[in-house]
Motif scaffolding. Structure first.
Motif, PDB file in Angstrom:
ATOM      1  N   GLY A   1       0.816  -1.210   0.000  1.00 42.32           N
ATOM      2  CA  GLY A   1       0.000   0.000   0.000  1.00 42.32           C
ATOM      3  C   GLY A   1       0.849   1.260   0.000  1.00 42.32           C
ATOM      4  O   GLY A   1       0.567   2.217  -0.709  1.00 42.32           O
ATOM      5  N   ALA A   2       1.915   1.259   0.789  1.00 42.00           N
ATOM      6  CA  ALA A   2       2.803   2.426   0.863  1.00 42.00           C
ATOM      7  C   ALA A   2       3.506   2.658  -0.473  1.00 42.00           C
ATOM      8  O   ALA A   2       3.645   3.807  -0.920  1.00 42.00           O
ATOM      9  CB  ALA A   2       3.833   2.248   1.977  1.00 42.00           C
ATOM     10  N   MET A   3       3.933   1.587  -1.120  1.00 38.73           N
ATOM     11  CA  MET A   3       4.604   1.730  -2.411  1.00 38.73           C
ATOM     12  C   MET A   3       3.637   2.251  -3.480  1.00 38.73           C
ATOM     13  O   MET A   3       4.002   3.116  -4.287  1.00 38.73           O
ATOM     14  CB  MET A   3       5.188   0.389  -2.844  1.00 38.73           C
ATOM     15  N   LEU A   4       2.408   1.751  -3.464  1.00 43.09           N
ATOM     16  CA  LEU A   4       1.407   2.252  -4.414  1.00 43.09           C
ATOM     17  C   LEU A   4       1.074   3.712  -4.136  1.00 43.09           C
ATOM     18  O   LEU A   4       0.926   4.504  -5.063  1.00 43.09           O
ATOM     19  CB  LEU A   4       0.146   1.386  -4.365  1.00 43.09           C
ATOM     20  N   ARG A   5       0.968   4.068  -2.867  1.00 42.38           N
ATOM     21  CA  ARG A   5       0.670   5.467  -2.498  1.00 42.38           C
ATOM     22  C   ARG A   5       1.783   6.391  -2.982  1.00 42.38           C
ATOM     23  O   ARG A   5       1.531   7.438  -3.555  1.00 42.38           O
ATOM     24  CB  ARG A   5       0.497   5.565  -0.973  1.00 42.38           C
ATOM     25  N   GLN A   6       3.041   5.998  -2.755  1.00 43.96           N
ATOM     26  CA  GLN A   6       4.169   6.829  -3.179  1.00 43.96           C
ATOM     27  C   GLN A   6       4.193   6.977  -4.698  1.00 43.96           C
ATOM     28  O   GLN A   6       4.430   8.055  -5.214  1.00 43.96           O
ATOM     29  CB  GLN A   6       5.491   6.249  -2.684  1.00 43.96           C
ATOM     30  N   GLY A   7       3.949   5.897  -5.415  1.00 47.33           N
ATOM     31  CA  GLY A   7       3.927   5.971  -6.874  1.00 47.33           C
ATOM     32  C   GLY A   7       2.823   6.877  -7.385  1.00 47.33           C
ATOM     33  O   GLY A   7       3.019   7.661  -8.317  1.00 47.33           O
ATOM     34  N   PHE A   8       1.658   6.795  -6.739  1.00 46.14           N
ATOM     35  CA  PHE A   8       0.534   7.645  -7.117  1.00 46.14           C
ATOM     36  C   PHE A   8       0.850   9.118  -6.848  1.00 46.14           C
ATOM     37  O   PHE A   8       0.613   9.980  -7.701  1.00 46.14           O
ATOM     38  CB  PHE A   8      -0.713   7.201  -6.346  1.00 46.14           C
ATOM     39  N   GLN A   9       1.401   9.404  -5.679  1.00 51.49           N
ATOM     40  CA  GLN A   9       1.759  10.787  -5.355  1.00 51.49           C
ATOM     41  C   GLN A   9       2.833  11.310  -6.313  1.00 51.49           C
ATOM     42  O   GLN A   9       2.787  12.478  -6.733  1.00 51.49           O
ATOM     43  CB  GLN A   9       2.222  10.899  -3.902  1.00 51.49           C
ATOM     44  N   SER A  10       3.783  10.468  -6.668  1.00 48.71           N
ATOM     45  CA  SER A  10       4.818  10.883  -7.624  1.00 48.71           C
ATOM     46  C   SER A  10       4.210  11.160  -8.995  1.00 48.71           C
ATOM     47  O   SER A  10       4.583  12.127  -9.655  1.00 48.71           O
ATOM     48  CB  SER A  10       5.901   9.808  -7.737  1.00 48.71           C
ATOM     49  N   ALA A  11       3.272  10.327  -9.428  1.00 46.85           N
ATOM     50  CA  ALA A  11       2.615  10.549 -10.724  1.00 46.85           C
ATOM     51  C   ALA A  11       1.892  11.893 -10.734  1.00 46.85           C
ATOM     52  O   ALA A  11       2.004  12.664 -11.701  1.00 46.85           O
ATOM     53  CB  ALA A  11       1.641   9.412 -11.027  1.00 46.85           C
ATOM     54  N   ARG A  12       1.169  12.188  -9.667  1.00 48.98           N
ATOM     55  CA  ARG A  12       0.455  13.473  -9.595  1.00 48.98           C
ATOM     56  C   ARG A  12       1.428  14.647  -9.570  1.00 48.98           C
ATOM     57  O   ARG A  12       1.194  15.684 -10.208  1.00 48.98           O
ATOM     58  CB  ARG A  12      -0.448  13.499  -8.368  1.00 48.98           C
ATOM     59  N   SER A  13       2.517  14.489  -8.834  1.00 48.08           N
ATOM     60  CA  SER A  13       3.531  15.538  -8.765  1.00 48.08           C
ATOM     61  C   SER A  13       4.166  15.775 -10.138  1.00 48.08           C
ATOM     62  O   SER A  13       4.402  16.922 -10.546  1.00 48.08           O
ATOM     63  CB  SER A  13       4.592  15.147  -7.737  1.00 48.08           C
ATOM     64  N   LEU A  14       4.425  14.704 -10.870  1.00 49.97           N
ATOM     65  CA  LEU A  14       5.012  14.838 -12.210  1.00 49.97           C
ATOM     66  C   LEU A  14       4.040  15.507 -13.169  1.00 49.97           C
ATOM     67  O   LEU A  14       4.450  16.307 -14.018  1.00 49.97           O
ATOM     68  CB  LEU A  14       5.435  13.468 -12.739  1.00 49.97           C
ATOM     69  N   HIS A  15       2.767  15.199 -13.050  1.00 48.99           N
ATOM     70  CA  HIS A  15       1.759  15.841 -13.896  1.00 48.99           C
ATOM     71  C   HIS A  15       1.735  17.346 -13.641  1.00 48.99           C
ATOM     72  O   HIS A  15       1.715  18.149 -14.573  1.00 48.99           O
ATOM     73  CB  HIS A  15       0.397  15.217 -13.624  1.00 48.99           C
ATOM     74  N   GLN A  16       1.789  17.719 -12.384  1.00 50.55           N
ATOM     75  CA  GLN A  16       1.832  19.140 -12.027  1.00 50.55           C
ATOM     76  C   GLN A  16       3.123  19.776 -12.534  1.00 50.55           C
ATOM     77  O   GLN A  16       3.111  20.908 -13.036  1.00 50.55           O
ATOM     78  CB  GLN A  16       1.729  19.305 -10.514  1.00 50.55           C
ATOM     79  N   HIS A  17       4.225  19.058 -12.429  1.00 48.99           N
ATOM     80  CA  HIS A  17       5.522  19.573 -12.890  1.00 48.99           C
ATOM     81  C   HIS A  17       5.494  19.924 -14.375  1.00 48.99           C
ATOM     82  O   HIS A  17       6.116  20.902 -14.801  1.00 48.99           O
ATOM     83  CB  HIS A  17       6.630  18.554 -12.607  1.00 48.99           C
ATOM     84  N   PHE A  18       4.779  19.151 -15.156  1.00 46.40           N
ATOM     85  CA  PHE A  18       4.680  19.428 -16.589  1.00 46.40           C
ATOM     86  C   PHE A  18       4.164  20.846 -16.839  1.00 46.40           C
ATOM     87  O   PHE A  18       4.618  21.529 -17.742  1.00 46.40           O
ATOM     88  CB  PHE A  18       3.758  18.403 -17.261  1.00 46.40           C
ATOM     89  N   TYR A  19       3.245  21.291 -16.016  1.00 45.52           N
ATOM     90  CA  TYR A  19       2.663  22.622 -16.191  1.00 45.52           C
ATOM     91  C   TYR A  19       3.426  23.721 -15.469  1.00 45.52           C
ATOM     92  O   TYR A  19       3.402  24.875 -15.888  1.00 45.52           O
ATOM     93  CB  TYR A  19       1.200  22.620 -15.724  1.00 45.52           C
ATOM     94  N   GLU A  20       4.107  23.382 -14.384  1.00 47.24           N
ATOM     95  CA  GLU A  20       4.744  24.401 -13.565  1.00 47.24           C
ATOM     96  C   GLU A  20       6.267  24.368 -13.587  1.00 47.24           C
ATOM     97  O   GLU A  20       6.899  25.297 -13.093  1.00 47.24           O
ATOM     98  CB  GLU A  20       4.241  24.287 -12.124  1.00 47.24           C
TER      99      GLU A  20
END
Length: 163
Positions: A111-130
């Motif tokens: 669960g922790a590994m999936l949570r970290q991967g999900f948070q990283s994916a969202r952070s990368l999506h935001q990074h694309f714009y910012e």
């Protein structure tokens, strides 16, 4: 990798719970589910390859966005395997949260590994714009996303024809 497994009913229940705000607008027919599952699978393989190539070329913005694309296509492929279409960011986020919770209840480390991967994916999506992350953070986050994708696929993925 985790060796936990879930019944198809448990996974479908988590997906449907994540989709509860869409009440019935997400159903697919069997043939459509099989086609969508194959399409999402091809897309995620393509985006994964492009993300890696972008990292190698130093194009961190595109690597970030393609990593988000790989993550979303993985969630969509899993859902299509259960004859459910996920098409909005909010649905992807909600389903990802439900699958993560299901895994965390059986194995906190998974669960922790999936949570970290999900948070990283969202952070990368935001990074694309910012463009707000340092390059080494993008590299690390892309790796976390890819690890989470592998785990999602082995833990939750079923072909639409198998369910």
């Amino acid at each position: 990798m985790s060796d936990i497994s879930f019944t198809p009913e448990a996974v479908e229940g988590a997906i449907r719970y994540g989709m509860r705000g869409d009440r019935g607008r997400y159903e697919l027919g069997t043939d459509d589910a099989v086609q969508k599952n194959a399409t999402y699978g091809a897309n995620l393989a393509h985006y994964r390859s492009v993300a890696q190539k972008c990292l190698e070329e130093g194009d961190y913005l595109q690597a970030a966005e393609k990593s988000w694309g790989v993550y979303t296509q993985t969630i969509k492929a899993i859902c299509a395997g259960y004859r459910i279409r996920v098409s909005t960011h909010s649905n992807i986020i909600s389903v990802a949260n439900q699958l993560t919770a299901l895994a965390r209840n059986s194995d906190p480390a998974t669960g922790a590994m999936l949570r970290q991967g999900f948070q990283s994916a969202r952070s990368l999506h935001q990074h694309f714009y910012e463009a707000d992350l340092p390059d080494d953070e993008v590299e690390r986050s892309v790796e976390e996303v890819m690890d989470a994708i592998d785990l999602l696929q082995t833990t939750f993925h079923y072909e639409a024809s198998d369910v």
